[in-house]
Design an enzyme around this catalytic site. Structure first.
Site, PDB file in Angstrom:
ATOM      1  N   GLU A 128      92.715  52.843  -7.645  1.00 39.71           N
ATOM      2  CA  GLU A 128      93.195  53.992  -7.002  1.00 39.71           C
ATOM      3  C   GLU A 128      94.699  53.865  -7.201  1.00 39.71           C
ATOM      4  O   GLU A 128      95.510  53.228  -6.420  1.00 39.71           O
ATOM      5  CB  GLU A 128      92.798  54.164  -5.557  1.00 39.71           C
ATOM      6  CG  GLU A 128      91.546  54.336  -5.272  1.00 39.71           C
ATOM      7  CD  GLU A 128      91.182  54.998  -3.883  1.00 39.71           C
ATOM      8  OE1 GLU A 128      90.403  55.823  -3.725  1.00 39.71           O
ATOM      9  OE2 GLU A 128      91.672  54.270  -2.717  1.00 39.71           O
ATOM     10  N   GLU A 179      96.106  52.206   1.851  1.00 40.08           N
ATOM     11  CA  GLU A 179      96.596  52.563   3.276  1.00 40.08           C
ATOM     12  C   GLU A 179      96.711  51.556   4.227  1.00 40.08           C
ATOM     13  O   GLU A 179      97.583  51.156   4.903  1.00 40.08           O
ATOM     14  CB  GLU A 179      95.779  53.909   3.986  1.00 40.08           C
ATOM     15  CG  GLU A 179      96.299  55.253   2.975  1.00 40.08           C
ATOM     16  CD  GLU A 179      95.083  56.170   2.993  1.00 40.08           C
ATOM     17  OE1 GLU A 179      94.173  56.157   3.645  1.00 40.08           O
ATOM     18  OE2 GLU A 179      95.195  57.176   2.061  1.00 40.08           O
ATOM     19  N   HIS A 230      92.042  48.954   0.955  1.00 34.17           N
ATOM     20  CA  HIS A 230      92.484  50.342   0.602  1.00 34.17           C
ATOM     21  C   HIS A 230      93.997  50.355   0.743  1.00 34.17           C
ATOM     22  O   HIS A 230      94.862  49.766   1.573  1.00 34.17           O
ATOM     23  CB  HIS A 230      92.010  51.351   1.534  1.00 34.17           C
ATOM     24  CG  HIS A 230      92.122  52.844   1.213  1.00 34.17           C
ATOM     25  ND1 HIS A 230      93.425  53.484   1.194  1.00 34.17           N
ATOM     26  CD2 HIS A 230      91.482  53.593   0.293  1.00 34.17           C
ATOM     27  CE1 HIS A 230      93.314  54.535   0.550  1.00 34.17           C
ATOM     28  NE2 HIS A 230      92.259  54.773   0.213  1.00 34.17           N
ATOM     29  N   SER A 242      92.602  61.991  -5.816  1.00 32.63           N
ATOM     30  CA  SER A 242      92.547  63.442  -5.894  1.00 32.63           C
ATOM     31  C   SER A 242      91.294  63.565  -6.895  1.00 32.63           C
ATOM     32  O   SER A 242      91.583  64.326  -7.835  1.00 32.63           O
ATOM     33  CB  SER A 242      94.001  63.583  -6.497  1.00 32.63           C
ATOM     34  OG  SER A 242      95.040  63.645  -5.736  1.00 32.63           O
ATOM     35  N   ASN A 283      85.303  58.758   1.190  1.00 27.55           N
ATOM     36  CA  ASN A 283      86.352  58.118   2.368  1.00 27.55           C
ATOM     37  C   ASN A 283      86.601  59.191   3.136  1.00 27.55           C
ATOM     38  O   ASN A 283      87.520  59.811   2.891  1.00 27.55           O
ATOM     39  CB  ASN A 283      87.369  57.150   1.365  1.00 27.55           C
ATOM     40  CG  ASN A 283      88.271  56.568   2.518  1.00 27.55           C
ATOM     41  OD1 ASN A 283      88.188  56.610   3.769  1.00 27.55           O
ATOM     42  ND2 ASN A 283      89.379  56.031   2.011  1.00 27.55           N
ATOM     43  N   GLY A 306      95.818  61.743  -2.247  1.00 24.68           N
ATOM     44  CA  GLY A 306      96.131  62.739  -1.586  1.00 24.68           C
ATOM     45  C   GLY A 306      97.199  63.651  -1.898  1.00 24.68           C
ATOM     46  O   GLY A 306      97.789  64.279  -1.326  1.00 24.68           O
ATOM     47  N   LYS A 336      88.248  58.501   5.883  1.00 22.36           N
ATOM     48  CA  LYS A 336      89.486  58.108   6.729  1.00 22.36           C
ATOM     49  C   LYS A 336      89.413  58.471   8.055  1.00 22.36           C
ATOM     50  O   LYS A 336      88.430  58.429   8.678  1.00 22.36           O
ATOM     51  CB  LYS A 336      90.702  58.705   5.970  1.00 22.36           C
ATOM     52  CG  LYS A 336      90.769  58.718   4.177  1.00 22.36           C
ATOM     53  CD  LYS A 336      91.973  59.070   3.859  1.00 22.36           C
ATOM     54  CE  LYS A 336      92.024  58.468   2.275  1.00 22.36           C
ATOM     55  NZ  LYS A 336      93.030  58.878   1.363  1.00 22.36           N
TER      56      LYS A 336
HETATM   57  P1  PGA Z   1      92.076  61.313  -1.994  1.00 21.07           P
HETATM   58  O1  PGA Z   1      91.810  59.890  -1.625  1.00 21.07           O
HETATM   59  O2  PGA Z   1      90.816  61.654  -2.872  1.00 21.07           O
HETATM   60  O3  PGA Z   1      92.377  62.271  -0.916  1.00 21.07           O
HETATM   61  O4  PGA Z   1      93.117  61.462  -3.135  1.00 21.07           O
HETATM   62  C1  PGA Z   1      91.219  58.892  -2.345  1.00 21.07           C
HETATM   63  C2  PGA Z   1      91.387  57.589  -1.388  1.00 21.07           C
HETATM   64  O5  PGA Z   1      92.192  57.399  -0.635  1.00 21.07           O
HETATM   65  O6  PGA Z   1      90.239  56.728  -1.234  1.00 21.07           O
END
Ligand code: PGA
Length: 253
Positions: free
Chosen positions: A169, A99, A97, A215, A9, A175, A11
């Site tokens: 997640e 976000e 997601h 992560s 992803n 992140g 982003k």
């Molecule tokens: P990350 O993000 O691996 O940077 O923690 C995962 C995601 O939001 O899909």
């Protein structure tokens, strides 16, 4: 036999030119590994360019989008429709997601409509779910995830669910460098599978692929993948680094 799925992803990162470079750097190092399905989800502005590179290079890399709107076309300023994605050979769409849910106030109901729209256009939804730190501390992780999965998969046919992907997640792990322990990830992923079996039957639950995200890094992917109900990763930050992403995708070698 289901293949593990690693979905990157990206982003809101990478210009279309940079996205092209990234996929072209990845491919030579992934080409020999047929045991894992690799998908990259660039921003909308890079989809056409990356699709062109994948096609020209004969790459076994799937293309995913990070979002869509459920309507076919019309007055929805700023949105992208399912046919627009399908026309670019997009195979997967990340839906709901955290976000999108937290920053853009997307509801369970909207996620469900997007899942329906993706399926109706021949694309595979990657439906995301997960709890905040506060919810984990309050002991309501299972309840939260259950609500999101029930809403997102309600009304889908069992055969459709069997081909879908769900990503667990935990929001506190995205992140942040904090990963759920493999046991914690397994507990929730196992719970999701049991729930899907209740909703859509054993076959749908067995077919569904469940990913862990939050992560994921080269040094934790193997222990996560050793869990019976973790069948891949939804990877943000590490999927932007060639070496890390290659190491994650080649975890089985
Ligand atoms: P990350 O993000 O691996 O940077 O923690 C995962 C995601 O939001 O899909």
């Amino acid at each position: 036999m289901k293949k593990p799925l690693m979905a990157g992803n990206w982003k809101m990162n990478k210009l279309h030119t940079e996205a092209k470079d990234l996929v072209e750097q990845l491919w030579p190092q992934l080409a020999d590994n047929e045991g894992v399905e690799v998908v990259v989800c660039p921003p909308f502005t890079a989809l056409a360019t990356v699709a062109g590179s994948i096609d020209a290079g004969g790459m076994r890399i799937g293309l995913g989008a990070q979002n869509l709107y459920f309507a076919e076309s019309g007055a929805y300023t700023g949105e992208i429709s399912p046919p627009m994605l399908a026309a670019l050979d997009v195979k997967y769409v990340i839906i709901g997601h955290s976000e999108r849910r937290t920053i853009f106030a997307e509801s369970d109901e909207l996620a469900a409509r997007k899942v329906r729209a993706a399926l109706d256009h021949g694309m595979t939804p990657i439906l995301c779910c997960g709890e905040s730190l506060e919810e984990r501390e309050q002991g309501v992780t299972a309840k939260k995830v259950e609500r999101q999965i029930r809403a997102g998969l309600e009304g889908m046919a069992a055969e459709e669910v069997a081909g879908m992907v769900v990503a667990y997640e935990p929001i506190w792990a995205i992140g942040t460098g904090k990963t759920a322990t493999p046991e914690d990830a397994q507990e929730v992923c196992g719970h999701i599978r049991t729930l899907v079996a209740e909703m859509h039957g054993a076959e749908a639950a067995a077919g569904l692929r469940i990913l862990y995200g939050g992560s994921v890094k080269p040094d934790n992917i193997r222990e996560l993948m050793a869990m019976p109900d973790v069948e891949g990763g939804l990877v943000g930050g590490a999927s932007l680094q060639v070496d890390d992403w290659v190491a994650i995708c080649n975890f089985n070698l």
